[in-house]
Every structure is written in structure tokens, then in C-alpha cells.
Design an enzyme around this catalytic site. Structure first.
Site, mmCIF file in Angstrom:
data_model
loop_
_atom_site.group_PDB
_atom_site.id
_atom_site.type_symbol
_atom_site.label_atom_id
_atom_site.label_comp_id
_atom_site.label_asym_id
_atom_site.label_seq_id
_atom_site.Cartn_x
_atom_site.Cartn_y
_atom_site.Cartn_z
ATOM 1 N N GLU A 101 -3.960 7.351 -3.630
ATOM 2 C CA GLU A 101 -3.758 6.039 -3.009
ATOM 3 C C GLU A 101 -3.470 4.982 -4.059
ATOM 4 O O GLU A 101 -4.151 4.932 -5.090
ATOM 5 C CB GLU A 101 -5.046 5.618 -2.289
ATOM 6 C CG GLU A 101 -5.004 5.797 -0.808
ATOM 7 C CD GLU A 101 -6.201 5.154 -0.130
ATOM 8 O OE1 GLU A 101 -6.115 4.900 1.061
ATOM 9 O OE2 GLU A 101 -7.222 4.895 -0.794
ATOM 10 N N TYR B 175 0.839 -1.213 0.000
ATOM 11 C CA TYR B 175 0.000 0.000 0.000
ATOM 12 C C TYR B 175 0.870 1.258 0.000
ATOM 13 O O TYR B 175 1.860 1.330 0.732
ATOM 14 C CB TYR B 175 -0.899 0.011 1.238
ATOM 15 C CG TYR B 175 -1.641 1.322 1.433
ATOM 16 C CD1 TYR B 175 -2.909 1.502 0.898
ATOM 17 C CD2 TYR B 175 -1.053 2.384 2.123
ATOM 18 C CE1 TYR B 175 -3.580 2.713 1.057
ATOM 19 C CE2 TYR B 175 -1.716 3.595 2.276
ATOM 20 C CZ TYR B 175 -2.979 3.751 1.741
ATOM 21 O OH TYR B 175 -3.638 4.945 1.885
#
Ligand code: GDP
Ligand code: MN
Length: 391
Positions: free
Chosen positions: A200, A112
Site C-alpha cells: 500500500e 492512494y
């Protein structure tokens, strides 16, 4: 402003951030064409991805990996037009009107990466975690230490040493570190150049042959900076937005639909927040957040009324205005005109203070319309909650 994954990936590619080969498709035919081409170019499989402005598509059945063209066709048929329900869409879901068809990647690890503004620190924060692929909010709640953070000094920007530290924290191989640093610097540059408010990559993947890719990408832009990004403004997809919010944006009204039955019309975001609080304190539920702004004119007030009334859940209207730049008499004139024009039958409760408040009250009294005016904000909130209950 939100954009689709395929649009976000186009932006990333311009900043040298590796994304899988793929293309958007608006129809089944287009989807098949893209899939055919990817297979012809040597893809081992293609992934069919629903394009909606919400995450959690994988879990909701909006992301499917196809090994053959036939499978790709089957998935495209299934996903295009479906009402996709994820934890971010609400129970009614969101209709899928576009697909992204991409070459599959041989995933080794799902990681991530994310950049957001940390308001408490008054700095951007670059986050990295080994727990990619899943809901990052869950990771943050369960195991906050699993998220590594680098705070960005606004005077010097994100530094390569910070990217290196994050790359090591991700447990990347020595041969991947330099690529990861370039990848992260590219993300930061994209974030800054586009005036993003959130960027993101989840998952940020490593492949079996040690390459790095952004497998998913979410970018939100800062609405207040859109005036200087004409090109980005065109990425807006109003089919993904609430129709009343789209209408409100045409009149520069800050409107957000909520689930209650008391419509609010307020000037100033802070007062609008306080108004929603006091409605709840009085036992009611706001139907919306609406900030008409400091200098609202007659046309905006009318548009605001029309938008509030279009929400069928609304049973009473609370107008809470502190007259500053927007004088109370001007507001009162506009409210009376709009209420007459739109033939408003719902109870309207006002709380008015500030510049020319006496003239404003007089205009309301002489209008012949039935308004109730609370002498304080609390009293007005109680009146509107009671009025909504009576409906
Ligand atoms: P989201 O659920 O809306 O966040 O959509 P994502 O794009 O993140 O996809 C969800 C999951 O699907 C990812 O975490 C991957 O596990 C999987 N996925 C996406 N693309 C591929 C791919 O090309 N190959 C494989 N094997 N899995 C993929
Ligand atoms: Mn994702």
C-alpha cells in the site's frame, strides 16, 4: 510478516519507484545526523516519522514535519521512545524504537495505491483512489466508488493499459501519466518478486512541480513464501511482535493471541476456527488461536502448553484434536507428559476423535491427572466454558 516503512521504501527504490530521500535512525544522535545531512543537501524541511508496524501514525502524533534542525531535534526527542497509540495498535500502543528521517515533499495531491489478493475473485487487485492520506477502509465503507480497481489476470500479469486506466482515474495530468504507469508497474513487480500479501502507498503524492512519490509504504509478506526469501526474512523486527507469538513461531506453531480466557490447542486451522466459534456459541471467549499442525511432536505440544500457560488471562484449556496424521495416542502421551512437566493446575477439557482414539482415552484415564473429556465438540465446549467460569 510485516516490515517497517523504511524497509519497504528501500525495496521500492530498487524497483525504480520514487521515494523521498531519507534514512532510518535508532538513536537521537543518528536522527540528528541524518537531519543535518538532509538540510546540508538542500532539504527545505525534514519529516520525523515513527517506525512501528501499525498505520495511523500521523493522527496519533507519530509523524511531524520540521522546518529547522532545532525543530527536528525536538520532534525526534518527543517521538523516539514514546508509546504511540493508533487505531491499529490497540489502547496499549506500541513503543517507538526507530525513526525515519526524510526530506519533506511539497505535496500537491494525496492519492492512494494498493495491491492485495481479492480472495473472492481469486485474483490480485490493483486499487487506486483520489481519496489518499486518510484511512482507506473508511473510504471503502463510505464511498466504494471512490476506489478504482483493476483485476490482474494471473496468466498475463498487470498490464500497462490497466496502469494507464488507473492513472486517468486518479485525474493525473497528461505529463504525469507515463511516470505513474512506470510507478505502478514497479509496485506490481516488487509485489510479485517479494511474494507480498499486501502493498500500500498511502499517500501516493504528486508534488507542486509535478513529480510523483511514495510518501508512505506498507508491505506485508506471505509467511508461507518466506522460505525462498532469506534476505527478506532478515527484515523481521521481533520487537514489534507479540512475545508469545514470537515464541510460537520458533516451534512452527500458528498462534495468535486473543482477548478471552479459554486457551485452545487444536490441530488444523479449520478445526481451530470452528473451535473458537463453538466456544463463543457456548458463551465463552477464546484466549487464542492455536494450530499445532497436522504432524505435531512431543516438543511442539510442550511448547504449545508453555505458551498457552504464559498468558495470564487463561483460566481453562480446551484441547480439540482430530487424529489423522497426528494420532490421538501420540497426542495424549504428549499432553500427559507436558501437563506433568509444567505442573498444570488449570482445568483441561479434551475432545478427541480419529485414529487411535480409544488408546488415547486410555492413556489419559491412566495418567492420574484430572482431564475432562467431552463426548462431542459441543459438550466439550460447554464443559470448558463452565470450567473457566468456576475459576
Ligand atoms: P500513517 O499515518 O501511519 O499512514 O503515516 P503517513 O506516512 O501516511 O503520514 C501521515 C500524513 O503525514 C500524510 O498523509 C501526510 O499528510 C503527512 N506527511 C507525511 N510526510 C510528509 C511530508 O514530507 N511533508 C508533509 N507536508 N506532510 C507529510
Ligand atoms: Mn499512510
Amino acid at each position: 510478516m510485516k516490515i517497517h516503512e523504511y524497509q519497504a521504501k528501500d525495496i521500492l527504490a530498487k524497483y525504480g519507484v520514487a521515494v523521498p530521500r531519507g534514512e532510518v535512525a535508532n538513536t537521537l544522535d543518528e536522527a540528528l545526523e541524518v537531519a543535518k545531512r538532509l538540510f546540508a543537501e538542500g532539504a527545505k524541511g525534514v519529516v520525523v516519522k515513527a517506525q512501528i508496524h501499525a498505520g495511523g501514525r500521523g493522527k496519533g502524533g507519530g509523524v511531524k514535519v520540521a522546518k529547522t534542525l532545532e525543530e527536528a531535534e525536538q520532534y525526534a526527542k518527543q517521538i523516539l521512545g514514546m508509546q504511540l497509540i493508533t487505531h491499529q495498535t490497540g489502547p496499549q500502543g506500541q513503543k517507538v524504537q526507530r525513526l525515519l528521517i526524510e526530506e519533506t515533499a511539497a505535496i500537491d495531491r494525496e492519492l492512494y495505491l494498493g495491491i492485495v489478493l481479492d480472495r473472492a475473485a481469486a485474483k490480485l487487485v490493483f486499487m487506486a483512489s483520489q481519496a489518499g492520506g486518510m484511512e482507506i477502509e473508511e473510504v471503502a465503507a463510505r464511498d466504494p466508488k471512490a476506489i478504482h480497481k483493476a483485476y490482474i489476470d494471473p496468466a498475463v500479469g498487470f498490464q500497462p493499459y490497466q496502469a494507464r486506466e488507473l492513472a486517468f482515474a486518479l485525474g493525473l495530468k497528461p505529463t504525469q501519466i507515463n511516470d505513474a504507469v512506470k510507478f505502478m508497474m514497479g509496485l506490481y513487480k516488487a509485489y510479485m518478486d517479494t511474494d507480498s500479501s499486501l502493498l500500500e502507498i498511502n499517500p501516493f503524492i504528486t508534488t507542486k512541480d509535478d513529480k510523483l512519490f511514495a510518501l508512505d509504504c506498507k508491505i506485508n509478506f506471505d509467511d508461507n513464501a518466506m522460505f525462498r526469501h532469506k534476505d527478506l526474512k532478515e527484515l523481521r523486527d521481533i520487537a514489534e511482535e507479540d512475545p508469545l507469538e514470537v515464541e510460537a513461531s520458533k516451534y512452527a506453531l500458528n498462534y495468535i493471541k486473543l482477548d478471552g480466557n479459554i486457551a485452545c490447542m487444536v490441530n488444523g486451522a479449520g478445526l481451530a476456527m470452528a473451535t473458537m466459534d463453538i466456544i463463543q456459541y457456548a458463551g465463552g471467549m477464546p484466549a487464542n488461536f492455536l494450530d499445532v499442525g497436522g504432524g505435531a511432536n512431543q516438543q511442539q505440544i510442550e511448547a504449545a502448553f508453555a505458551i498457552l500457560l504464559a498468558d495470564k488471562a487463561v483460566q481453562a484449556i480446551f484441547i480439540n484434536i482430530f487424529g489423522g496424521i497426528l494420532r490421538v495416542d501420540v497426542l495424549a502421551t504428549a499432553v500427559v507428559a507436558a501437563a506433568k512437566k509444567l505442573n498444570v493446575t488449570l482445568p483441561i477439557i479434551l475432545r478427541l476423535e480419529g485414529t487411535n482414539v480409544e488408546e488415547g482415552r486410555k492413556i489419559l484415564q491412566e495418567s492420574g491427572l484430572k482431564f475432562q473429556v467431552g463426548s462431542t465438540m459441543k459438550e466439550a465446549a460447554e464443559l470448558v466454558v463452565a470450567a473457566a467460569k468456576r475459576q
